[in-house]
Design a protein around this motif. Structure first.
Motif, PDB file in Angstrom:
ATOM      1  N   ILE A 302     -72.149 -38.039 -17.508  1.00  0.00           N
ATOM      2  CA  ILE A 302     -71.390 -36.841 -17.148  1.00  0.00           C
ATOM      3  C   ILE A 302     -70.618 -36.393 -18.395  1.00  0.00           C
ATOM      4  CG2 ILE A 302     -69.685 -35.803 -15.602  1.00  0.00           C
ATOM      5  CD1 ILE A 302     -70.213 -38.091 -13.659  1.00  0.00           C
ATOM      6  N   PRO A 303     -71.173 -35.504 -19.201  1.00  0.00           N
ATOM      7  CA  PRO A 303     -70.432 -35.010 -20.371  1.00  0.00           C
ATOM      8  C   PRO A 303     -69.165 -34.275 -19.925  1.00  0.00           C
ATOM      9  CG  PRO A 303     -72.759 -34.385 -20.468  1.00  0.00           C
ATOM     10  CD  PRO A 303     -72.505 -34.903 -19.094  1.00  0.00           C
ATOM     11  N   GLU A 304     -68.040 -34.665 -20.472  1.00  0.00           N
ATOM     12  CA  GLU A 304     -66.774 -34.055 -20.054  1.00  0.00           C
ATOM     13  C   GLU A 304     -66.771 -32.544 -20.276  1.00  0.00           C
ATOM     14  OE1 GLU A 304     -61.957 -34.841 -20.536  1.00  0.00           O
ATOM     15  OE2 GLU A 304     -63.384 -35.921 -21.800  1.00  0.00           O
ATOM     16  N   GLU A 305     -67.410 -32.086 -21.348  1.00  0.00           N
ATOM     17  CA  GLU A 305     -67.469 -30.650 -21.620  1.00  0.00           C
ATOM     18  C   GLU A 305     -68.169 -29.894 -20.496  1.00  0.00           C
ATOM     19  OE1 GLU A 305     -66.320 -28.739 -24.432  1.00  0.00           O
ATOM     20  OE2 GLU A 305     -65.076 -30.538 -24.493  1.00  0.00           O
ATOM     21  N   GLY A 306     -69.063 -30.594 -19.788  1.00  0.00           N
ATOM     22  CA  GLY A 306     -69.796 -29.941 -18.711  1.00  0.00           C
ATOM     23  C   GLY A 306     -68.940 -29.566 -17.523  1.00  0.00           C
ATOM     24  N   LEU A 307     -67.739 -30.138 -17.438  1.00  0.00           N
ATOM     25  CA  LEU A 307     -66.848 -29.844 -16.317  1.00  0.00           C
ATOM     26  C   LEU A 307     -65.920 -28.671 -16.599  1.00  0.00           C
ATOM     27  CD1 LEU A 307     -65.838 -33.481 -15.260  1.00  0.00           C
ATOM     28  CD2 LEU A 307     -67.916 -32.191 -14.718  1.00  0.00           C
ATOM     29  N   ARG A 308     -66.008 -28.112 -17.797  1.00  0.00           N
ATOM     30  CA  ARG A 308     -65.116 -27.011 -18.164  1.00  0.00           C
ATOM     31  C   ARG A 308     -65.550 -25.703 -17.516  1.00  0.00           C
ATOM     32  NH1 ARG A 308     -63.974 -26.941 -24.524  1.00  0.00           N
ATOM     33  NH2 ARG A 308     -62.660 -25.234 -23.801  1.00  0.00           N
ATOM     34  N   LEU A 309     -64.606 -24.779 -17.430  1.00  0.00           N
ATOM     35  CA  LEU A 309     -64.872 -23.461 -16.835  1.00  0.00           C
ATOM     36  C   LEU A 309     -65.624 -22.594 -17.840  1.00  0.00           C
ATOM     37  CD1 LEU A 309     -64.068 -22.006 -14.145  1.00  0.00           C
ATOM     38  CD2 LEU A 309     -62.196 -20.952 -15.427  1.00  0.00           C
ATOM     39  N   ARG A 310     -66.778 -22.069 -17.417  1.00  0.00           N
ATOM     40  CA  ARG A 310     -67.553 -21.195 -18.295  1.00  0.00           C
ATOM     41  C   ARG A 310     -66.894 -19.819 -18.380  1.00  0.00           C
ATOM     42  NH1 ARG A 310     -73.678 -22.009 -16.161  1.00  0.00           N
ATOM     43  NH2 ARG A 310     -74.146 -20.702 -17.960  1.00  0.00           N
ATOM     44  N   GLU A 311     -66.464 -19.296 -17.244  1.00  0.00           N
ATOM     45  CA  GLU A 311     -65.716 -18.050 -17.209  1.00  0.00           C
ATOM     46  C   GLU A 311     -64.972 -17.981 -15.875  1.00  0.00           C
ATOM     47  OE1 GLU A 311     -68.075 -14.546 -17.473  1.00  0.00           O
ATOM     48  OE2 GLU A 311     -69.454 -15.111 -15.882  1.00  0.00           O
ATOM     49  N   PRO A 312     -63.934 -17.153 -15.779  1.00  0.00           N
ATOM     50  CA  PRO A 312     -63.150 -17.085 -14.542  1.00  0.00           C
ATOM     51  C   PRO A 312     -64.007 -16.790 -13.316  1.00  0.00           C
ATOM     52  CG  PRO A 312     -62.019 -15.948 -16.320  1.00  0.00           C
ATOM     53  CD  PRO A 312     -63.381 -16.300 -16.847  1.00  0.00           C
ATOM     54  N   ALA A 313     -63.561 -17.302 -12.181  1.00  0.00           N
ATOM     55  CA  ALA A 313     -64.339 -17.152 -10.949  1.00  0.00           C
ATOM     56  C   ALA A 313     -63.419 -17.096  -9.735  1.00  0.00           C
ATOM     57  CB  ALA A 313     -65.325 -18.309 -10.795  1.00  0.00           C
ATOM     58  N   ILE A 314     -63.895 -16.430  -8.698  1.00  0.00           N
ATOM     59  CA  ILE A 314     -63.214 -16.407  -7.399  1.00  0.00           C
ATOM     60  C   ILE A 314     -64.239 -16.775  -6.340  1.00  0.00           C
ATOM     61  CG2 ILE A 314     -61.952 -15.034  -5.702  1.00  0.00           C
ATOM     62  CD1 ILE A 314     -61.023 -13.239  -7.982  1.00  0.00           C
ATOM     63  N   MET A 315     -63.892 -17.717  -5.481  1.00  0.00           N
ATOM     64  CA  MET A 315     -64.744 -18.106  -4.363  1.00  0.00           C
ATOM     65  C   MET A 315     -64.133 -17.571  -3.070  1.00  0.00           C
ATOM     66  SD  MET A 315     -65.370 -20.142  -1.547  1.00  0.00           S
ATOM     67  CE  MET A 315     -63.979 -21.256  -1.603  1.00  0.00           C
ATOM     68  N   LEU A 316     -64.943 -16.889  -2.275  1.00  0.00           N
ATOM     69  CA  LEU A 316     -64.522 -16.345  -0.982  1.00  0.00           C
ATOM     70  C   LEU A 316     -65.357 -16.987   0.111  1.00  0.00           C
ATOM     71  CD1 LEU A 316     -63.112 -14.211   0.889  1.00  0.00           C
ATOM     72  CD2 LEU A 316     -64.994 -12.649   0.286  1.00  0.00           C
ATOM     73  N   ASN A 317     -64.694 -17.650   1.060  1.00  0.00           N
ATOM     74  CA  ASN A 317     -65.423 -18.212   2.196  1.00  0.00           C
ATOM     75  C   ASN A 317     -65.876 -17.099   3.136  1.00  0.00           C
ATOM     76  OD1 ASN A 317     -65.716 -21.039   2.024  1.00  0.00           O
ATOM     77  ND2 ASN A 317     -63.565 -21.351   2.506  1.00  0.00           N
ATOM     78  N   ILE A 318     -67.117 -17.189   3.586  1.00  0.00           N
ATOM     79  CA  ILE A 318     -67.616 -16.273   4.609  1.00  0.00           C
ATOM     80  C   ILE A 318     -67.341 -16.932   5.955  1.00  0.00           C
ATOM     81  CG2 ILE A 318     -69.605 -15.052   5.539  1.00  0.00           C
ATOM     82  CD1 ILE A 318     -70.917 -15.229   2.795  1.00  0.00           C
ATOM     83  N   LEU A 319     -66.297 -16.476   6.618  1.00  0.00           N
ATOM     84  CA  LEU A 319     -65.908 -17.031   7.910  1.00  0.00           C
ATOM     85  C   LEU A 319     -66.460 -16.167   9.032  1.00  0.00           C
ATOM     86  CD1 LEU A 319     -62.187 -17.877   7.079  1.00  0.00           C
ATOM     87  CD2 LEU A 319     -64.167 -19.394   6.983  1.00  0.00           C
ATOM     88  N   GLY A 320     -66.921 -16.820  10.084  1.00  0.00           N
ATOM     89  CA  GLY A 320     -67.488 -16.094  11.213  1.00  0.00           C
ATOM     90  C   GLY A 320     -66.529 -15.072  11.783  1.00  0.00           C
ATOM     91  N   GLY A 321     -67.047 -13.897  12.115  1.00  0.00           N
ATOM     92  CA  GLY A 321     -66.233 -12.831  12.690  1.00  0.00           C
ATOM     93  C   GLY A 321     -66.493 -12.655  14.164  1.00  0.00           C
ATOM     94  N   LYS A 322     -66.235 -11.466  14.641  1.00  0.00           N
ATOM     95  CA  LYS A 322     -66.355 -11.206  16.071  1.00  0.00           C
ATOM     96  C   LYS A 322     -67.800 -11.028  16.515  1.00  0.00           C
ATOM     97  CE  LYS A 322     -61.792  -9.379  17.159  1.00  0.00           C
ATOM     98  NZ  LYS A 322     -61.051  -8.301  17.842  1.00  0.00           N
ATOM     99  N   THR A 323     -68.688 -10.694  15.580  1.00  0.00           N
ATOM    100  CA  THR A 323     -70.092 -10.527  15.943  1.00  0.00           C
ATOM    101  C   THR A 323     -70.905 -11.717  15.444  1.00  0.00           C
ATOM    102  OG1 THR A 323     -70.620  -9.312  13.906  1.00  0.00           O
ATOM    103  CG2 THR A 323     -69.856  -8.023  15.788  1.00  0.00           C
TER     104      THR A 323
END
Length: 569
Positions: A302-323
């Protein structure tokens, strides 16, 4: 991979599914113990899977016989059985760790014993009169405080906020049949999370992220966190490493923590497995949390450099809605966004609040990612029936280019270059940082620049023109020197000063007063990793070519004398 060992997983939900996606790329067979059509099994067809419950002792024994290493995608498993099979198969992380962590009160007490900061708590299990015990906690901790189930609690299930004494009877009704503990309220500013990797080579961490919860379920993850200093993120990583270092076994651990208003950090919960807050790593890091987990439990590098951030990111969960198809509608909208990556979990019909998938959006800056993902956030909210507030204002773009000058008298020279940056939609900041009159300010700005969104610095100066050279000595960012024509020597002195930097301290210098080229060079540097910006530059260069060819044709048609006459008008 040749001769790869087989991995068994207790649980076949979305985490197992993404683990298999990573395993497939390494040609590692993953055998899943879960119900027949679980999300993980849908993308992996072989006869090593087992249909059944991951809490069934006999099924766990059967899985162990088919694998070299057994791991989990959920901690609510039969650790007694894992202890039994540990003599025949490697269990990662250790069954001892799983047993500790699945009991959240035991987890907190264990962390306290190892000097890791957690919120103060009180054991309520076995209390004869729970209402009296809760009122006693209220007197000791004050209100509000958290009432939590020790086991089988996730996504807010098993938690109750006791806001005042009147809430005590309701708290008893909701959670009274569970093993309980009470926890002092953490008055936090932000919730942070760190994915930690424990392997044969030690303890490593992914970047710190900010998590935003809604109805006790993770909704958004921001990498890097907003308005958190590098000093705090470093402390968060060290705290997470200390916490995980206290447990036995290898693998990826999710560490959730509170950043209090006084900048103190407290561990909230630990998950002995890949975690929702680490989904962003699939697109935003060189090695995902799932690949890292496989590598850790199989003793792969596991190269430590491989765990670095390549570029900024946002994760959004897709949560079930009314339909029932709300997640599909969200996915259809997301795939129209070039930087968005969609993950659907194969769970069938949506139910309100159910995690149906997630979207990760990466961009050169976090602000750009925020602006691009906002319509998807609004859509998720509308699918849940949540009334939308006023239209969100566009987040101000974080600067990619810093333009610094020794004096405001240099600003007229910079105007053309600044207009180029505006035309290319490159966010920038302009500052006055004299090398001679404000040397401390120049040093402070230069040293901190690399820890911000800034990727390139343009330094304009006349006369002795030490500004870009001094800046370059304090930063690892590329510095472009712009010589300014002063009242003496026509700017040649500034040009020489910038180009004659000593070895090891390069300054990329453009022509005297040529801020246009300084801006275009900055854009080319950014374009090395930003294809969108590179495309804009290509269009601009094509426009230059078209204009030159137009002038050539005009000269040919009119002749040089008429052309010169036209130029004078």
């Amino acid at each position: 991979m040749a001769n790869a060992r087989k991995v068994g997983v207790l649980g076949g939900g979305q985490l197992g599914r993404m683990l298999i996606e990573a395993a497939n790329r390494l040609n590692i067979q993953v055998n899943v113990l879960d119900v027949g059509h679980s999300p993980a099994k849908q993308i992996s067809s072989h006869d090593g899977h087992i249909d059944g419950s991951f809490k069934d002792a006999q099924a766990v024994k059967q899985l162990a016989k088919r694998c070299d290493v057994v791991t989990v995608e959920i901690e609510h498993v039969d650790t007694e059985m894992l202890e039994e099979v540990a003599g025949d198969v490697i269990v990662e992380p250790s069954w001892k760790t799983l047993r500790l962590i699945k009991d959240k009160y035991a987890q907190k007490e264990y962390l306290k014993e190892h000097g890791v900061g957690v919120a103060e708590s009180r054991d309520l299990q076995g209390k004869d009169d729970l209402e009296v015990a809760l009122k006693d906690v209220g007197k000791e901790f004050g209100y509000p405080f958290m009432l939590k189930s020790k086991t089988e609690a996730y996504d807010g299930r098993g938690n109750f906020v006791v806001r005042n004494e009147d809430d005590v009877p309701k708290a008893k009704d909701v959670l009274g049949n569970r093993p309980l503990y009470a926890e002092r309220w953490a008055d936090f500013r932000l919730e942070l999370a760190v994915m930690v990797v424990k392997s044969k080579d030690g303890v490593l961490t992914f970047p710190v992220v900010e998590t935003v919860h809604e109805d006790s379920i993770c909704k958004l993850t921001y990498a890097p966190p907003r308005n958190v200093s590098p000093e705090i993120t470093k402390k968060a990583q060290e705290l997470a490493k200390k916490a995980i270092g206290a447990f036995e076994g290898k693998g990826v651990f999710g560490v959730e923590m509170f950043l209090l208003k006084d900048d103190t950090l407290l561990i909230n919960e630990i998950a002995p497995r890949p975690h929702n807050s680490g989904h962003y790593t699939i697109e935003a890091c060189y090695i995902s949390q799932y690949s890292a987990h496989l590598r850790a439990i199989l003793d792969l590098d596991i190269p430590e450099e491989g765990l670095r951030l390549r570029e900024p990111a946002i994760m959004l969960n897709i949560l079930g809605g009314k339909t029932k198809d709300s997640h599909e509608q969200i996915a259809k909208a997301a795939i129209k966004i070039p930087r968005a990556s969609v993950h659907l979990y194969g769970k069938g019909e949506a139910r309100p609040g159910r995690k149906m998938g997630h979207i990760t959006l990466t961009a050169p800056t976090l602000a750009q990612a925020e602006n691009e993902i906002q319509p998807l956030i609004d859509l998720v909210d509308s699918m849940k029936g949540k009334p939308l507030g006023p239209k969100s204002e566009k987040v101000k773009e974080e600067p990619l280019v810093a333009v610094i000058m020794g004096s405001d008298s240099d600003l007229p020279v910079l105007k053309a270059g600044l207009q180029i940056l505006e035309n290319f939609a490159v966010p920038f900041t302009v500052r006055i940082t004299s090398a001679h009159r404000t040397p401390d300010w120049l040093q402070e700005f230069s040293k901190k620049a690399a820890a911000t969104s800034i990727k390139v610095i343009i330094g304009a100066a006349g006369g002795a023109a030490h500004l870009p050279g001094m800046c370059a000595s304090w930063t690892t960012l590329p510095v472009i020197g712009l010589p300014v024509k002063a009242t003496h020597l026509d700017g040649v002195d500034s040009l020489y000063s910038m180009t004659q930097m000593p070895r090891g301290e390069p300054v990329a210098t453009v022509g005297i007063n040529n801020s246009t080229n300084a801006a275009l060079l900055a854009i080319r540097i950014l374009g090395a990793s930003d294809l969108v910006l590179r495309d804009r530059l290509q269009v601009w260069m094509k426009g230059n070519e078209t204009e030159v060819l137009r002038k050539d044709q005009k000269l040919l048609d009119e002749g040089y004398e008429a052309y010169l006459t036209g130029m004078g008008k």
